[in-house]
Design a protein around this motif. Structure first.
Motif, PDB file in Angstrom:
ATOM      1  N   THR A   1      -8.440  93.850  50.141  1.00  0.00           N
ATOM      2  CA  THR A   1      -8.305  92.927  49.018  1.00  0.00           C
ATOM      3  C   THR A   1      -9.433  93.160  48.014  1.00  0.00           C
ATOM      4  OG1 THR A   1      -8.258  90.609  48.387  1.00  0.00           O
ATOM      5  CG2 THR A   1      -9.570  91.156  50.314  1.00  0.00           C
ATOM      6  N   ASN A   2      -9.165  92.821  46.774  1.00  0.00           N
ATOM      7  CA  ASN A   2     -10.192  92.955  45.743  1.00  0.00           C
ATOM      8  C   ASN A   2     -11.107  91.742  45.698  1.00  0.00           C
ATOM      9  OD1 ASN A   2      -9.298  95.446  44.908  1.00  0.00           O
ATOM     10  ND2 ASN A   2      -7.867  94.595  43.434  1.00  0.00           N
ATOM     11  N   ARG A   3     -10.740  90.703  46.414  1.00  0.00           N
ATOM     12  CA  ARG A   3     -11.554  89.493  46.423  1.00  0.00           C
ATOM     13  C   ARG A   3     -12.720  89.658  47.386  1.00  0.00           C
ATOM     14  NH1 ARG A   3      -8.156  84.174  46.428  1.00  0.00           N
ATOM     15  NH2 ARG A   3      -9.984  83.556  45.283  1.00  0.00           N
ATOM     16  N   PRO A   4     -13.895  89.220  46.984  1.00  0.00           N
ATOM     17  CA  PRO A   4     -15.044  89.296  47.901  1.00  0.00           C
ATOM     18  C   PRO A   4     -14.818  88.446  49.143  1.00  0.00           C
ATOM     19  CG  PRO A   4     -15.766  88.848  45.660  1.00  0.00           C
ATOM     20  CD  PRO A   4     -14.277  88.697  45.678  1.00  0.00           C
ATOM     21  N   ARG A   5     -15.339  88.936  50.263  1.00  0.00           N
ATOM     22  CA  ARG A   5     -15.284  88.194  51.523  1.00  0.00           C
ATOM     23  C   ARG A   5     -16.705  87.955  52.005  1.00  0.00           C
ATOM     24  NH1 ARG A   5     -11.059  90.539  55.810  1.00  0.00           N
ATOM     25  NH2 ARG A   5      -9.502  91.247  54.345  1.00  0.00           N
TER      26      ARG A   5
ATOM     27  N   HIS B   1     -19.562  87.643  54.718  1.00  0.00           N
ATOM     28  CA  HIS B   1     -19.958  88.168  56.021  1.00  0.00           C
ATOM     29  C   HIS B   1     -21.367  87.666  56.299  1.00  0.00           C
ATOM     30  CE1 HIS B   1     -16.740  91.192  56.647  1.00  0.00           C
ATOM     31  NE2 HIS B   1     -16.657  91.084  55.337  1.00  0.00           N
ATOM     32  N   SER B   2     -21.644  87.414  57.547  1.00  0.00           N
ATOM     33  CA  SER B   2     -22.971  86.946  57.935  1.00  0.00           C
ATOM     34  C   SER B   2     -23.867  88.124  58.278  1.00  0.00           C
ATOM     35  CB  SER B   2     -22.880  86.017  59.143  1.00  0.00           C
ATOM     36  OG  SER B   2     -22.207  84.846  58.801  1.00  0.00           O
ATOM     37  N   LEU B   3     -25.106  88.016  57.850  1.00  0.00           N
ATOM     38  CA  LEU B   3     -26.138  88.994  58.163  1.00  0.00           C
ATOM     39  C   LEU B   3     -27.359  88.250  58.680  1.00  0.00           C
ATOM     40  CD1 LEU B   3     -25.981  91.208  54.946  1.00  0.00           C
ATOM     41  CD2 LEU B   3     -25.143  91.842  57.212  1.00  0.00           C
ATOM     42  N   THR B   4     -28.148  88.941  59.445  1.00  0.00           N
ATOM     43  CA  THR B   4     -29.421  88.375  59.901  1.00  0.00           C
ATOM     44  C   THR B   4     -30.546  89.206  59.315  1.00  0.00           C
ATOM     45  OG1 THR B   4     -28.404  87.638  61.959  1.00  0.00           O
ATOM     46  CG2 THR B   4     -30.806  87.751  61.911  1.00  0.00           C
ATOM     47  N   LEU B   5     -31.351  88.575  58.480  1.00  0.00           N
ATOM     48  CA  LEU B   5     -32.469  89.243  57.819  1.00  0.00           C
ATOM     49  C   LEU B   5     -33.761  88.616  58.310  1.00  0.00           C
ATOM     50  CD1 LEU B   5     -31.086  89.288  54.163  1.00  0.00           C
ATOM     51  CD2 LEU B   5     -30.726  90.968  55.973  1.00  0.00           C
ATOM     52  N   HIS B   6     -34.530  89.387  59.052  1.00  0.00           N
ATOM     53  CA  HIS B   6     -35.813  88.911  59.567  1.00  0.00           C
ATOM     54  C   HIS B   6     -35.655  87.614  60.360  1.00  0.00           C
ATOM     55  CE1 HIS B   6     -37.540  92.028  57.128  1.00  0.00           C
ATOM     56  NE2 HIS B   6     -36.997  91.507  56.054  1.00  0.00           N
ATOM     57  N   GLY B   7     -34.610  87.546  61.176  1.00  0.00           N
ATOM     58  CA  GLY B   7     -34.387  86.398  62.034  1.00  0.00           C
ATOM     59  C   GLY B   7     -33.681  85.223  61.385  1.00  0.00           C
ATOM     60  N   HIS B   8     -33.323  85.339  60.112  1.00  0.00           N
ATOM     61  CA  HIS B   8     -32.648  84.260  59.396  1.00  0.00           C
ATOM     62  C   HIS B   8     -31.237  84.686  59.031  1.00  0.00           C
ATOM     63  CE1 HIS B   8     -36.362  81.983  59.048  1.00  0.00           C
ATOM     64  NE2 HIS B   8     -36.958  83.131  58.709  1.00  0.00           N
ATOM     65  N   ARG B   9     -30.276  83.815  59.311  1.00  0.00           N
ATOM     66  CA  ARG B   9     -28.887  84.100  58.979  1.00  0.00           C
ATOM     67  C   ARG B   9     -28.644  83.827  57.504  1.00  0.00           C
ATOM     68  NH1 ARG B   9     -25.809  86.926  62.216  1.00  0.00           N
ATOM     69  NH2 ARG B   9     -23.957  85.679  61.926  1.00  0.00           N
ATOM     70  N   THR B  10     -27.858  84.691  56.888  1.00  0.00           N
ATOM     71  CA  THR B  10     -27.435  84.498  55.513  1.00  0.00           C
ATOM     72  C   THR B  10     -26.035  85.053  55.383  1.00  0.00           C
ATOM     73  OG1 THR B  10     -28.065  84.801  53.191  1.00  0.00           O
ATOM     74  CG2 THR B  10     -28.364  86.698  54.649  1.00  0.00           C
ATOM     75  N   SER B  11     -25.329  84.651  54.364  1.00  0.00           N
ATOM     76  CA  SER B  11     -24.002  85.205  54.131  1.00  0.00           C
ATOM     77  C   SER B  11     -23.992  85.927  52.797  1.00  0.00           C
ATOM     78  CB  SER B  11     -22.932  84.114  54.162  1.00  0.00           C
ATOM     79  OG  SER B  11     -23.147  83.171  53.145  1.00  0.00           O
ATOM     80  N   VAL B  12     -23.232  87.009  52.759  1.00  0.00           N
ATOM     81  CA  VAL B  12     -23.124  87.833  51.565  1.00  0.00           C
ATOM     82  C   VAL B  12     -21.647  88.070  51.307  1.00  0.00           C
ATOM     83  CG1 VAL B  12     -23.685  90.070  50.543  1.00  0.00           C
ATOM     84  CG2 VAL B  12     -25.321  88.962  52.045  1.00  0.00           C
ATOM     85  N   SER B  13     -21.249  87.924  50.063  1.00  0.00           N
ATOM     86  CA  SER B  13     -19.855  88.153  49.685  1.00  0.00           C
ATOM     87  C   SER B  13     -19.728  89.503  48.991  1.00  0.00           C
ATOM     88  CB  SER B  13     -19.364  87.053  48.744  1.00  0.00           C
ATOM     89  OG  SER B  13     -19.354  85.815  49.400  1.00  0.00           O
ATOM     90  N   LEU B  14     -18.924  90.374  49.597  1.00  0.00           N
ATOM     91  CA  LEU B  14     -18.648  91.695  49.030  1.00  0.00           C
ATOM     92  C   LEU B  14     -17.170  92.011  49.195  1.00  0.00           C
ATOM     93  CD1 LEU B  14     -21.536  93.880  50.524  1.00  0.00           C
ATOM     94  CD2 LEU B  14     -21.327  93.102  48.167  1.00  0.00           C
ATOM     95  N   GLU B  15     -16.667  92.860  48.326  1.00  0.00           N
ATOM     96  CA  GLU B  15     -15.306  93.343  48.446  1.00  0.00           C
ATOM     97  C   GLU B  15     -15.204  94.248  49.673  1.00  0.00           C
ATOM     98  OE1 GLU B  15     -16.369  92.137  44.443  1.00  0.00           O
ATOM     99  OE2 GLU B  15     -17.305  93.572  45.781  1.00  0.00           O
ATOM    100  N   ASP B  16     -14.009  94.323  50.260  1.00  0.00           N
ATOM    101  CA  ASP B  16     -13.813  95.104  51.476  1.00  0.00           C
ATOM    102  C   ASP B  16     -14.288  96.550  51.331  1.00  0.00           C
ATOM    103  OD1 ASP B  16     -12.711  92.991  52.893  1.00  0.00           O
ATOM    104  OD2 ASP B  16     -10.638  93.558  52.427  1.00  0.00           O
ATOM    105  N   GLU B  17     -14.039  97.161  50.172  1.00  0.00           N
ATOM    106  CA  GLU B  17     -14.438  98.549  49.961  1.00  0.00           C
ATOM    107  C   GLU B  17     -15.952  98.716  50.038  1.00  0.00           C
ATOM    108  OE1 GLU B  17     -12.282  96.884  48.116  1.00  0.00           O
ATOM    109  OE2 GLU B  17     -10.437  98.077  48.007  1.00  0.00           O
ATOM    110  N   PHE B  18     -16.689  97.739  49.522  1.00  0.00           N
ATOM    111  CA  PHE B  18     -18.150  97.804  49.595  1.00  0.00           C
ATOM    112  C   PHE B  18     -18.633  97.580  51.020  1.00  0.00           C
ATOM    113  CE2 PHE B  18     -18.059  97.320  44.965  1.00  0.00           C
ATOM    114  CZ  PHE B  18     -19.004  98.267  44.614  1.00  0.00           C
ATOM    115  N   TRP B  19     -18.010  96.653  51.747  1.00  0.00           N
ATOM    116  CA  TRP B  19     -18.395  96.445  53.143  1.00  0.00           C
ATOM    117  C   TRP B  19     -18.167  97.723  53.946  1.00  0.00           C
ATOM    118  CZ3 TRP B  19     -21.685  93.218  54.706  1.00  0.00           C
ATOM    119  CH2 TRP B  19     -21.772  91.935  54.175  1.00  0.00           C
TER     120      TRP B  19
END
Length: 72
Positions: free
Chosen positions: A2-6, A8-26
């Motif tokens: 899909t062209n819509r960002p999705r 996804h959760s990431l852990t950066l230095h022990g802290h959870r964050t979410s980032v929205s990217l298009e499937d192609e970028f992921w």
């Protein structure tokens, strides 16, 4: 895909964050991490550390993917 960002959760230095990217970028981001034998969270943390205050994490990841693909 899909062209819509999705989100996804990431852990950066022990802290959870979410980032929205298009499937192609992921997909490209995961491939880059795999090529470098790195965990995606480690690569994201490095990008986060090196981005400027005027650039969001999602944009910084997109730029990282673009630069990497252009350098091939």
């Amino acid at each position: 895909m899909t062209n819509r960002p999705r989100k996804h959760s990431l852990t950066l230095h022990g802290h959870r964050t979410s980032v929205s990217l298009e499937d192609e970028f992921w997909q490209a981001f995961r491939e880059i991490a795999a090529e470098d034998n790195r965990a995606i969270n480690d690569l994201a943390a490095e990008i986060d550390e090196n981005r400027g205050v005027d650039c969001g994490l999602a944009s910084a990841i997109r730029l990282h993917v673009l630069r990497r693909l252009r350098s091939r």
